[in-house]
Design a protein around this motif. Sequence first.
Motif, PDB file in Angstrom:
ATOM      1  N   ILE A  50       0.813  -1.224   0.000  1.00 36.91           N
ATOM      2  CA  ILE A  50       0.000   0.000   0.000  1.00 36.91           C
ATOM      3  C   ILE A  50       0.846   1.275   0.000  1.00 36.91           C
ATOM      4  O   ILE A  50       0.522   2.225  -0.697  1.00 36.91           O
ATOM      5  CB  ILE A  50      -1.049  -0.011   1.150  1.00 36.91           C
ATOM      6  CG1 ILE A  50      -2.162   1.003   0.893  1.00 36.91           C
ATOM      7  CG2 ILE A  50      -0.455   0.226   2.527  1.00 36.91           C
ATOM      8  CD1 ILE A  50      -3.345   0.452   0.209  1.00 36.91           C
ATOM      9  N   ARG A  51       1.926   1.277   0.798  1.00 40.86           N
ATOM     10  CA  ARG A  51       2.854   2.424   0.783  1.00 40.86           C
ATOM     11  C   ARG A  51       4.271   1.899   0.601  1.00 40.86           C
ATOM     12  O   ARG A  51       4.535   0.732   0.883  1.00 40.86           O
ATOM     13  CB  ARG A  51       2.728   3.227   2.092  1.00 40.86           C
ATOM     14  CG  ARG A  51       1.484   4.106   2.125  1.00 40.86           C
ATOM     15  CD  ARG A  51       1.255   4.699   3.487  1.00 40.86           C
ATOM     16  NE  ARG A  51       0.900   3.684   4.444  1.00 40.86           N
ATOM     17  CZ  ARG A  51      -0.321   3.201   4.620  1.00 40.86           C
ATOM     18  NH1 ARG A  51      -1.321   3.674   3.924  1.00 40.86           N
ATOM     19  NH2 ARG A  51      -0.559   2.243   5.485  1.00 40.86           N
ATOM     20  N   PHE A 163      -4.417   7.234  -6.080  1.00 42.68           N
ATOM     21  CA  PHE A 163      -3.178   6.969  -5.338  1.00 42.68           C
ATOM     22  C   PHE A 163      -3.013   5.495  -4.970  1.00 42.68           C
ATOM     23  O   PHE A 163      -1.984   5.102  -4.440  1.00 42.68           O
ATOM     24  CB  PHE A 163      -3.174   7.786  -4.024  1.00 42.68           C
ATOM     25  CG  PHE A 163      -4.448   7.610  -3.227  1.00 42.68           C
ATOM     26  CD1 PHE A 163      -4.609   6.527  -2.403  1.00 42.68           C
ATOM     27  CD2 PHE A 163      -5.489   8.527  -3.345  1.00 42.68           C
ATOM     28  CE1 PHE A 163      -5.788   6.340  -1.686  1.00 42.68           C
ATOM     29  CE2 PHE A 163      -6.675   8.351  -2.632  1.00 42.68           C
ATOM     30  CZ  PHE A 163      -6.826   7.255  -1.804  1.00 42.68           C
ATOM     31  N   GLN A 270      -9.984  10.618   3.273  1.00 40.01           N
ATOM     32  CA  GLN A 270      -8.678  10.865   2.610  1.00 40.01           C
ATOM     33  C   GLN A 270      -8.282  12.341   2.578  1.00 40.01           C
ATOM     34  O   GLN A 270      -7.141  12.684   2.824  1.00 40.01           O
ATOM     35  CB  GLN A 270      -8.605  10.274   1.183  1.00 40.01           C
ATOM     36  CG  GLN A 270      -9.136   8.866   1.035  1.00 40.01           C
ATOM     37  CD  GLN A 270      -8.345   7.803   1.789  1.00 40.01           C
ATOM     38  OE1 GLN A 270      -7.349   8.084   2.427  1.00 40.01           O
ATOM     39  NE2 GLN A 270      -8.836   6.576   1.776  1.00 40.01           N
ATOM     40  N   ASP A 308      -9.517   7.618   7.446  1.00 41.85           N
ATOM     41  CA  ASP A 308      -8.135   7.641   6.951  1.00 41.85           C
ATOM     42  C   ASP A 308      -7.924   8.974   6.248  1.00 41.85           C
ATOM     43  O   ASP A 308      -8.822   9.440   5.525  1.00 41.85           O
ATOM     44  CB  ASP A 308      -7.910   6.541   5.898  1.00 41.85           C
ATOM     45  CG  ASP A 308      -7.867   5.150   6.478  1.00 41.85           C
ATOM     46  OD1 ASP A 308      -7.709   5.013   7.701  1.00 41.85           O
ATOM     47  OD2 ASP A 308      -8.004   4.189   5.696  1.00 41.85           O
ATOM     48  N   ILE A 310      -4.907  11.172   3.896  1.00 44.66           N
ATOM     49  CA  ILE A 310      -3.602  11.223   3.225  1.00 44.66           C
ATOM     50  C   ILE A 310      -3.144  12.677   3.234  1.00 44.66           C
ATOM     51  O   ILE A 310      -3.911  13.572   2.856  1.00 44.66           O
ATOM     52  CB  ILE A 310      -3.691  10.684   1.783  1.00 44.66           C
ATOM     53  CG1 ILE A 310      -4.002   9.188   1.818  1.00 44.66           C
ATOM     54  CG2 ILE A 310      -2.392  10.944   1.028  1.00 44.66           C
ATOM     55  CD1 ILE A 310      -4.141   8.535   0.462  1.00 44.66           C
ATOM     56  N   PHE A 339      -1.683   9.283   6.928  1.00 46.61           N
ATOM     57  CA  PHE A 339      -0.483   8.803   6.242  1.00 46.61           C
ATOM     58  C   PHE A 339       0.097   9.887   5.357  1.00 46.61           C
ATOM     59  O   PHE A 339      -0.653  10.680   4.770  1.00 46.61           O
ATOM     60  CB  PHE A 339      -0.833   7.613   5.324  1.00 46.61           C
ATOM     61  CG  PHE A 339      -1.650   6.549   5.979  1.00 46.61           C
ATOM     62  CD1 PHE A 339      -1.039   5.600   6.787  1.00 46.61           C
ATOM     63  CD2 PHE A 339      -3.030   6.496   5.805  1.00 46.61           C
ATOM     64  CE1 PHE A 339      -1.791   4.612   7.391  1.00 46.61           C
ATOM     65  CE2 PHE A 339      -3.787   5.505   6.403  1.00 46.61           C
ATOM     66  CZ  PHE A 339      -3.167   4.561   7.200  1.00 46.61           C
ATOM     67  N   LYS A 340       1.443   9.850   5.213  1.00 47.66           N
ATOM     68  CA  LYS A 340       2.066  10.708   4.209  1.00 47.66           C
ATOM     69  C   LYS A 340       1.787  10.086   2.851  1.00 47.66           C
ATOM     70  O   LYS A 340       1.881   8.850   2.707  1.00 47.66           O
ATOM     71  CB  LYS A 340       3.592  10.684   4.393  1.00 47.66           C
ATOM     72  CG  LYS A 340       4.094  11.482   5.517  1.00 47.66           C
ATOM     73  CD  LYS A 340       5.624  11.465   5.445  1.00 47.66           C
ATOM     74  CE  LYS A 340       6.197  11.472   6.815  1.00 47.66           C
ATOM     75  NZ  LYS A 340       7.630  11.342   6.859  1.00 47.66           N
ATOM     76  N   TYR A 341       1.486  10.907   1.879  1.00 50.92           N
ATOM     77  CA  TYR A 341       1.273  10.389   0.527  1.00 50.92           C
ATOM     78  C   TYR A 341       2.525   9.653   0.051  1.00 50.92           C
ATOM     79  O   TYR A 341       3.646  10.132   0.224  1.00 50.92           O
ATOM     80  CB  TYR A 341       0.959  11.546  -0.444  1.00 50.92           C
ATOM     81  CG  TYR A 341       0.998  11.086  -1.882  1.00 50.92           C
ATOM     82  CD1 TYR A 341       0.002  10.253  -2.388  1.00 50.92           C
ATOM     83  CD2 TYR A 341       2.055  11.443  -2.719  1.00 50.92           C
ATOM     84  CE1 TYR A 341       0.057   9.796  -3.694  1.00 50.92           C
ATOM     85  CE2 TYR A 341       2.115  10.993  -4.024  1.00 50.92           C
ATOM     86  CZ  TYR A 341       1.114  10.162  -4.504  1.00 50.92           C
ATOM     87  OH  TYR A 341       1.176   9.704  -5.797  1.00 50.92           O
ATOM     88  N   SER A 342       2.309   8.469  -0.531  1.00 50.78           N
ATOM     89  CA  SER A 342       3.423   7.675  -1.031  1.00 50.78           C
ATOM     90  C   SER A 342       3.125   7.315  -2.500  1.00 50.78           C
ATOM     91  O   SER A 342       2.129   6.645  -2.772  1.00 50.78           O
ATOM     92  CB  SER A 342       3.518   6.418  -0.154  1.00 50.78           C
ATOM     93  OG  SER A 342       4.366   5.471  -0.700  1.00 50.78           O
ATOM     94  N   ARG A 344       2.863   5.330  -5.640  1.00 45.20           N
ATOM     95  CA  ARG A 344       2.973   3.895  -5.868  1.00 45.20           C
ATOM     96  C   ARG A 344       3.050   3.583  -7.348  1.00 45.20           C
ATOM     97  O   ARG A 344       2.267   4.138  -8.144  1.00 45.20           O
ATOM     98  CB  ARG A 344       1.764   3.141  -5.245  1.00 45.20           C
ATOM     99  CG  ARG A 344       1.545   3.413  -3.790  1.00 45.20           C
ATOM    100  CD  ARG A 344       2.785   3.143  -2.923  1.00 45.20           C
ATOM    101  NE  ARG A 344       3.187   1.759  -2.864  1.00 45.20           N
ATOM    102  CZ  ARG A 344       4.446   1.331  -3.098  1.00 45.20           C
ATOM    103  NH1 ARG A 344       5.406   2.180  -3.420  1.00 45.20           N
ATOM    104  NH2 ARG A 344       4.730   0.047  -3.028  1.00 45.20           N
TER     105      ARG A 344
END
Length: 443
Positions: A50-51, A163, A270, A308, A310, A339-342, A344
């Motif tokens: 996922i990340r 994302f 998000q 959640d 982002i 979460f920090k955007y990652s 992918r």
Amino acid sequence: MNQSFFIKTYGCQMNEYDSEKLNDLLEYNGYKASKNFEESDIAILNTCHIRKKASEKLYSDLGRLSKFKENKKKLGKRMQIIVTGCVAQAEGDEILKRNKSVDYIFGPQSFHKLPKILKKSNSDKVYNDFLCENKFSSLIPSKSKEVSKLITIQEGCDKFCSFCVVPYTRGAEFSRSVENIYAETIALVKNGAKELTLLGQNVSSYESNVIKDGIRKKIRLGDLCQILSHIQGLERIRYLTSHPIDIDDNLLDQHKKNPKLMPFLHLPIQSGSDRILKKMNRKHSKTFYLSLIEKIKKIKKNMAFSSDFIVGYPGETDNDFQESLEVIEKVRFASSYSFKYSPRPGTPSSLKDSLIDCDVVDRRLKEMQSILNKHQTEFNLSFIDKTVDVLFSGKGKKPNQYVGRTPHLQPVHVLSSENLVGKLLSVKLEDLTSYSFHGRLSA
Ligand code: 5AD
Ligand code: SF4
């Protein structure tokens, strides 16, 4: 002697469920579970994509394991390394190229083939087709005696948030049949399960059919909750994870009238900015989300929410970020993940170049998490001196201590000379230490 295996699980509860199922299948086929990689003949890494951080963990563990495998070989012993889960699905052959000591790769819909493949040494090394149906019909009933159990009822996702890797790693949406889920639930309840969490990447889009009196009837998540709640001995039902646009009246009606359905909803938003939500392809606006929360609260007054977020999606301005904080202030979530955007590989947003400076993202995440934590503590403090139902699922670390959860998923510790595991009891919440309560059984 039986070969031994150890499964390390990374990531979400759907992976936890898959690992348990793979464990049961291997034991059924004569393999023995061991306590760690070092003592095992077969090392299985059930991975998460996922990340970036989650998938990188696989490669650092593989580095360590391959050295261990070489040393074992020098001593004349054999070890097989197997990668399952979402990294296996997404990267397949790439994993074999990066680490030569990996023996087999199985995607999340193919792990049921593992016991057979292990028995006859195979030339094919990568198994990653997308057929959920074959997997679910190959699983065997669990022998676990745990009080609170996970059960996957749906897999995959058709939403394609810009994302997210899930539509590519778990494939298109698939709902398990009611009969299949019902049979597994009966087996779990017979073994002592009292609480069931229905899992799916997009569980609120669950849809299957049953034939009743010769007529085909569509079954949605709400109907499924109703059907399962008739099972005697099952006390609580939860579900995870929902998409706001799929929450229908059928489900809300169950929240209104089904006491076994717990008043806690994980509902990821998000971002609180419509501009970012659009870029994310989330298919809902901030207003839609907030009105949905209001609507649900009207139907079920004590409903609590988690979400959640982002932070630092490409192009996120300070203003967009403030809008996320505004949503948080309005809803005051009982708990939330951020979460920090990652970026992918393979996702549309990974092609964007408007990445946000790391320091800015760090600062925003810290600010958001401190507000979310503050709200979680406030939510919890509002329960002090209240009496709530607690379902006890295990022993605590201290002697005579038992651990359970409230309807809102808050952990509670209670001292008792009597074994409380499996019991649903009234508890007065007396103290809060970080995120868990200490309570006393009500007379
Ligand atoms: N970067 C950061 N967080 C992500 N999530 C999913 N994909 C990404 C990504 N590329 C988060 C979302 C989702 C949760 C399971 O993981 O918030 O709801
Ligand atoms: Fe991923 Fe959830 Fe969006 Fe599906 S709905 S693409 S699982 S974030």
